[in-house]
Design an enzyme around this catalytic site. Structure first.
Site, PDB file in Angstrom:
ATOM      1  N   ASN A 158       0.522  -1.412   0.071  1.00 42.82           N
ATOM      2  CA  ASN A 158       0.165   0.045  -0.017  1.00 42.82           C
ATOM      3  C   ASN A 158       0.679   1.576   0.144  1.00 42.82           C
ATOM      4  OD1 ASN A 158      -1.843  -2.141   2.428  1.00 42.82           O
ATOM      5  ND2 ASN A 158      -2.559  -1.237   0.263  1.00 42.82           N
ATOM      6  N   ILE A 169       1.050   6.581   0.597  1.00 42.57           N
ATOM      7  CA  ILE A 169       0.740   5.824   1.083  1.00 42.57           C
ATOM      8  C   ILE A 169      -1.104   6.036   0.950  1.00 42.57           C
ATOM      9  CG2 ILE A 169      -0.202   4.838   3.489  1.00 42.57           C
ATOM     10  CD1 ILE A 169       2.615   6.532   5.004  1.00 42.57           C
ATOM     11  N   CYS A 170      -1.442   4.717   1.065  1.00 42.39           N
ATOM     12  CA  CYS A 170      -3.112   4.387   0.120  1.00 42.39           C
ATOM     13  C   CYS A 170      -3.861   4.037   1.391  1.00 42.39           C
ATOM     14  CB  CYS A 170      -3.115   3.504  -0.575  1.00 42.39           C
ATOM     15  SG  CYS A 170      -5.066   3.237  -1.147  1.00 42.39           S
ATOM     16  N   LEU A 171      -4.043   4.169   2.565  1.00 40.14           N
ATOM     17  CA  LEU A 171      -4.586   4.339   3.680  1.00 40.14           C
ATOM     18  C   LEU A 171      -6.029   5.189   3.556  1.00 40.14           C
ATOM     19  CD1 LEU A 171      -4.255   2.564   6.585  1.00 40.14           C
ATOM     20  CD2 LEU A 171      -3.707   4.537   7.290  1.00 40.14           C
TER      21      LEU A 171
END
Lengths: 168, 484
Positions: free
Chosen positions: A95, A102-104
């Site tokens: 991710n 960041i992919c959150l």
């Protein structure tokens, strides 16, 4: 048909960055008074709007005992908009992309003003051990995580740099 | 869909994002709701029909900026507005205490106090500002509210507190909410309630109404203006009810207008107070209380005030008053307020010749009194006060010395307000924080012999029975029936 609606902080006349600084000051106090194992965070300078944080890879994960450095930038609308958080230490993770983005969800549309620097860092720490492979930024990493843990670990170690190397 | 239609949609989409909803004030001024009907005059027929009837029922509305927070903003704003309509300082203080008592809910579901306390303080700060404004009766409360909600940071703080409260309430009452959800309540709350971008939804309104507005006695009505069948706008009601399911509002309703994706605020004509000519009312408590509602505990008449007022009655003079208006002191006050510091001068001193004009505001209303006048004024003016005042007074203090040449006490200049000789001239809303019930309304008084309706009262006048008047109609009926 989805109509694109603009929303958010564009041009919002926030009540100034002084209240943001106050809030960050309180968060800093909280972090210093209640140190959390494996997590540090400190402002880069006195204006409080940029911080450098570190998280320690959780035990029994491929990131075990590795230290990762992150930068956190807070806008004038913090805490009503999420901070911009980027990994400064190169990291191999499903991710996180090659530039450390960041992919959150909590750093995007699920951000809540009730979250804090500490809760963001704790979430990132747990993301290391529990990647969300349904929506990877690094497809290869997602695949290795599911199919070939040994190869995954090799890539993690190959990509990682110790903080000393990073500064040099 | 053809290229052209797509282009048309894209154009509409582009225009939408530049629509007034995404600019303009966060919360707008109250305006006539005929604007809504005008807006939909060229729209879909369902909308036309539904909005045509709107202005007759709901006279006003207020826009909220469509930036993704309009629903929460409208909800929080109308909550404060409802409190202002109660118009009671005590209510505002009560609400602050009640909301503070709900911090334990927030703690229970794991919110950190040092994080939410900032938001909570914005909520309380506004309650305090409004209370302060009501207390001073500066008529500024509505402006304070509108300004506060147009400050992004403050309003977001308030909104966030309500969001966290809604989330905490839902998690503490899972049986009320989990049945509506397909996934865990905790996840729902963090994704759809707490999230900064999450817009107000039905469950959140339910949570806020249970947590905040119902206990405060307010109803929430949400009018759904959509393309569904029908000619009227559906209304969803969140009303406080007693254990029998009967509605127990205190008559105050918060009204939201929901159009798919957007909330505004609606008002019925009666929700909006008639514009009040507000002017600051000086806090001249003692005298006005005495006129309006008998004797308050702390009533300490101040002879200088009395004198000022009496001099406004044409023909009365200081000298006349000084002998005839004794120091009124109700002796149940053990520590009387210090007497105004006047220079002791001979009480009966003939008015210095000629009466030195005193530099104070009330003098403008008083025709200069000559020494020769004074005597006459005492003897023939209809407003003489020569009869001894038979109040329960112990004339323990000598009559307050008063002198014309003493500069008017500063208090009259500071307060500077116009004297209101009658309670009927008080401003609307005067003393809204206090109760002005006359003692005659209490049941204790009704049953006491001080009541002239009581047979032990010396002035008791028994009701006289006059059979003619009482049975006038009955007799006629009987006469008719007997005559047949």
């Amino acid at each position: 048909m989805a109509l694109s609606a603009t929303r958010g902080a564009n041009g919002s006349n926030a009540s100034g960055s002084s209240t943001v600084a106050q809030r960050l000051q309180k968060e800093l106090m909280d972090i210093m008074m209640n140190p959390t194992a494996g997590i540090t965070a400190f402002p880069d300078d006195e204006n409080m709007m940029c911080w450098t944080a570190t998280i320690l890879g959780p035990d029994s994960t491929p990131y075990e005992s590795l230290i990762f450095k992150l930068s956190m930038e807070f806008g004038a609308t913090y805490p009503y908009e999420p901070p911009t958080v980027v990994f400064k230490t190169p990291i191999y993770h499903p991710n996180v992309d090659m530039s450390g983005r960041i992919c959150l969800d909590i750093l995007k549309d699920k951000w809540s003003a009730g979250l804090s620097v500490l809760s963001v860092l704790l979430s990132l720490q747990s993301l290391l051990g529990e990647p969300n492979n349904a929506s990877p930024l690094n497809g290869q990493a997602a695949e290795f995580w599911d199919t070939d843990p040994a190869a995954f670990k090799r890539h993690v170690l190959a990509r990682h740099k110790a903080p000393e190397e990073l500064d040099a | 869909m053809s290229e052209e239609e797509l282009a048309q949609f894209q154009k509409l989409s582009n225009e939408y994002s530049a629509d007034q909803n995404t600019t303009g004030p966060y919360v707008g001024e109250r305006q006539s709701s005929s604007a809504i009907a005008t807006e939909y005059a060229n729209a879909d027929r369902v909308y036309q029909i539904k909005t045509a009837a709107l202005p007759s029922q709901y006279a006003y509305f207020r826009t909220c900026r469509g930036d993704g927070h309009c629903g929460w903003r409208a909800l929080a704003f109308t909550y404060y507005e409802a409190l202002l309509r109660v118009g009671d300082v005590n209510k505002l203080e009560e609400e602050e205490a009640r909301l503070q008592s709900m911090h334990n809910l927030l703690n229970q579901v794991g919110f950190q106090e040092h994080v939410y306390i900032d938001f909570a303080e914005e909520v309380y700060m506004l309650l305090q500002k409004l209370a302060q404004s009501l207390r001073s009766m500066d008529g500024n409360a509505e402006n304070i509210l509108l300004e506060t909600f147009n400050d992004y940071g403050t309003a977001m703080g308030i909104i966030t507190f309500f969001k966290l409260l809604a989330s905490a309430w839902m998690q503490c009452h899972p049986n009320d909410f989990q049945p509506f959800l397909e996934y865990p309540l905790k996840t729902y709350c963090s994704d759809n309630i707490e999230a900064s971008q999450a817009e107000l939804d039905h469950l959140a309104i339910g949570a806020i109404s249970n947590a905040v507005t119902k206990p405060a006695g307010f109803a929430i009505h949400v009018l759904y203006l959509d393309r569904s069948e029908g000619t009227s706008i559906d209304t969803h009601r969140f009303e406080p009810v007693d254990q029998n399911g009967m509605s127990i509002t205190n008559g105050i309703t918060m009204r939201l207008l929901y159009r798919p994706g957007h909330y505004d605020i609606l008002y019925k004509a009666e929700d909006v107070p008639a514009p009040i000519q507000q002017q600051p009312v000086p806090a001249q408590a003692p005298l006005q209380v005495a006129l309006a509602a008998g004797y308050a505990e702390e009533f300490v008449p101040r002879s200088n005030n009395m004198t000022d007022i009496m001099t406004m009655i044409p023909g009365l003079s200081y000298t006349g008053l000084s002998q005839q208006w004794p120091s009124v002191s109700y002796d149940y006050d053990p520590s009387p307020a210090p007497q105004p510091q006047l220079q002791p001068v001979p009480t009966y001193a003939p008015a210095p010749t000629p009466a030195a004009p005193v530099a104070s505001s009330h003098q403008e209303y008083v025709t200069p009194v000559h020494a020769s006048h004074v005597g006459h004024a005492q003897s023939h003016h209809p407003l003489r006060l020569e009869t001894p005042i038979t109040l329960p007074i112990h004339n323990s203090r000598p009559p307050p010395p008063m002198a014309i040449d003493c500069p008017a006490p500063p208090v009259t200049i500071e307060k500077g307000g116009p004297f209101r000789p009658s309670m009927y001239e008080l401003e609307p809303g005067f003393g809204s924080g206090q109760l002005h019930h006359l003692p005659f309304q209490t049941s204790i008084f009704r049953n006491s012999h001080y009541n002239t309706a009581h047979y032990l009262n010396p002035d008791f006048q028994p009701e006289e029975w006059s059979p003619d008047s009482e049975y006038a109609t009955g007799n006629r009926g009987r006469l008719k029936s007997t005559s047949q």
